[in-house]
Design a protein around this motif. Structure first.
Motif, PDB file in Angstrom:
ATOM      1  N   SER A 369       0.990  -1.269   0.170  1.00 16.53           N
ATOM      2  CA  SER A 369      -0.091  -0.066  -0.016  1.00 16.53           C
ATOM      3  C   SER A 369       0.850   1.186  -0.093  1.00 16.53           C
ATOM      4  N   ALA A 373       1.029   3.924  -2.940  1.00 17.83           N
ATOM      5  CA  ALA A 373       0.612   5.378  -2.868  1.00 17.83           C
ATOM      6  C   ALA A 373       1.801   6.262  -3.109  1.00 17.83           C
ATOM      7  N   ALA A 376       1.732   6.531  -6.664  1.00 18.57           N
ATOM      8  CA  ALA A 376       0.932   7.495  -7.449  1.00 18.57           C
ATOM      9  C   ALA A 376       0.925   8.929  -7.296  1.00 18.57           C
ATOM     10  N   CYS A 377       1.414   9.361  -5.875  1.00 17.72           N
ATOM     11  CA  CYS A 377       1.909  10.629  -5.679  1.00 17.72           C
ATOM     12  C   CYS A 377       2.758  11.211  -6.663  1.00 17.72           C
TER      13      CYS A 377
END
Length: 495
Positions: A369, A373, A376-377
């Motif tokens: 995760s 994340a 993605a950022c």
């Protein structure tokens, strides 16, 4: 993502499989690499508009082979590799859109083949992750469809280093030998000095392997041969060309340009002089994460006894970055593209290790995760910077176009000649030649321009408030977009 990384790191920790059983694994990895290359190409076409006008340096390279404008002055540091690359389009068409589409397709195809060189030593999904990390950087997407050499040095570096890793394992791998020579030649054809810095660790590694040393040197000579010959024909010799190149770049020597490169990450395509504050830390966080993740990947590879495929690109990335971090006094994000391409391999290994280092269960899920994340950022930040850079570049090109329209209205039309502020790109847009009496692009004298003004429509461009050169002070001063144009008297007589 998690399943792919599990397979990648579990297999990476084992000894290499025999060639006969490795082939199916390589074939299974083809769709991953093809998907990365296709996404990269599509990203260029969608996010960097194909109709985005040519930048300053692009106009210099394209003008060398264009059949529509005179060739701009070609300064000592430049090499003609990118001009040869764009010649199939630029030699017969003046369409920027067509040229951008051609380069986007070609850059995506080149990325695919460069990544394929690594298939035997990097698991497919880790290799695809490495390609995706490099291809998703805003600077990679922005310069992929541009007529600039840095992306192609990066591609050559990937192919060359990957080829060396393979021939160290299997000296009978003919495709790997071709990758070594072709990669070295491509780098040297585009930017000879960059090629030398990239291959320094490879040359050290090849000292006890005469064949590898010979192939590397032959590739470099093949690519840089034209540049060396041109040095003796047009620049007073190789030593003089190298000296001129150093002078134009501000004098090669100790210059701590790390902060300058940091400032350029916010979307400044050229940071010279590099003043102002650094971008928001959110924009630069990925830059500081690179060495940490690369080191993690290197440690994991050493523990798994598969060090060479990670340590070698890491070493070459360091030598590729050194001149642009410590030896020149200005910055441009594209300078570090070869280093980013090579760092992508150990960084991808580091990310995969973060996912697979934990036992199954909550810790594994949390690691997946966090990595997802973070990626993605990272993509969101890259997109924002890319959008800003494209918008800023388009605005500059529109200013040039307005100046060209004003010049044409004033009677400065082809065949014509421009000098002064930003004369090189504006002349390209106007279909004129360009000539400067001072600076890095100095190619003529004031007396020569004064004589040319009697037979050629000529204008000298200047910023509002700047004084024109002495020979143009009596010429008519006209507004040309955001600039002032000092127009030779012969232009008005011919209107």
């Amino acid at each position: 993502m998690a399943d792919g990384c599990d397979v990648a790191m579990t297999s990476a920790s084992r000894t290499s499989l025999p060639p006969r059983t490795a082939r199916p694994r390589r074939r299974r990895g083809e769709p991953w690499l093809a998907a990365v290359a296709a996404a990269f190409t599509l990203g260029q076409l969608v996010l960097v508009r194909p109709d985005l006008g040519l930048g300053w340096d692009e106009t210099v390279y394209v003008s060398q082979v264009s059949g529509h404008v005179p060739a701009a002055f070609f300064s000592a540091p430049r090499a003609r590799g990118i001009s040869l690359l764009v010649a199939p389009i630029a030699s017969w068409s003046d369409s920027t859109t067509l040229l951008r589409v051609y380069l986007a397709l070609l850059s995506g195809l080149a990325l695919y083949f460069a990544l394929r060189v690594w298939r035997a030593h990097v698991m497919p999904r880790v290799l695809a992750l490495a390609g995706g990390l490099f291809a998703s950087l805003w600077v990679t997407v922005f310069y992929g469809p541009q007529a600039m050499p840095n992306y192609w040095v990066a591609i050559g570096a990937l192919a060359c280093v990957g080829g060396v890793v393979r021939v160290r394992t299997n000296a009978g791998d003919r495709a790997a030998w071709r990758g070594v020579s072709a990669g070295a030649a491509l780098m040297a054809l585009m930017r000879p000095m960059d090629a030398v810095y990239v291959v320094l660790p490879l040359l050290v590694l090849a000292l006890r392997r005469p064949r590898l040393l010979a192939v590397l040197v032959a590739g470099l000579l093949a690519g840089a041969g034209e540049w060396v010959i041109e040095a003796y024909m047009s620049y007073g010799g190789l030593a003089q060309r190298l000296s001129d190149a150093s002078r134009i770049q501000g004098g090669l020597g100790w210059h701590l340009a790390v902060a300058d490169q940091l400032r350029s990450l916010g979307g400044r395509t050229l940071c010279r002089p590099c003043t102002g504050s650094a971008p928001n830390p959110v924009v630069t966080l990925w830059w500081f994460a690179l060495p940490v993740l690369a080191a993690l990947g290197a440690v994991a590879a050493v523990r798994a006894r598969r060090a060479l495929p990670v340590l070698l690109p890491l070493a070459c990335a360091v030598t590729a970055a050194v001149p642009y971090l410590f030896l020149i006094g200005y910055a441009a994000p594209r300078f570090l593209l070869p280093a980013y391409a090579l760092l992508a391999v150990p960084v991808a290994q580091g990310l995969a290790h973060l996912v697979t280092a934990h036992a199954r269960g909550t810790a594994r899920a949390l690691a997946v995760s966090l990595v997802a994340a973070g990626l993605a950022c990272h993509l969101a930040v890259q997109y924002v910077v890319l959008e800003h850079t494209v918008h800023s570049s388009a605005a500059n090109h529109e200013d040039w176009s307005r100046t060209v329209s004003a010049l044409h209205t004033l009677g400065v039309r082809p065949p014509c000649l421009l000098s002064g502020y930003e004369a090189v790109p504006i002349a390209f847009y106007a279909g004129c030649g360009s000539a400067q009496t001072a600076g890095h692009d100095a190619s003529t004298t004031a007396a020569t321009l004064t004589r040319a003004a009697h037979r050629t429509p000529l204008a000298v461009l200047a910023l509002p408030g700047d004084r024109p050169p002495a020979y143009a002070r009596t010429w008519s001063a006209e507004r040309a977009g955001v600039l002032h144009a000092y127009v030779a008297p012969s232009v008005g007589q011919g209107r």
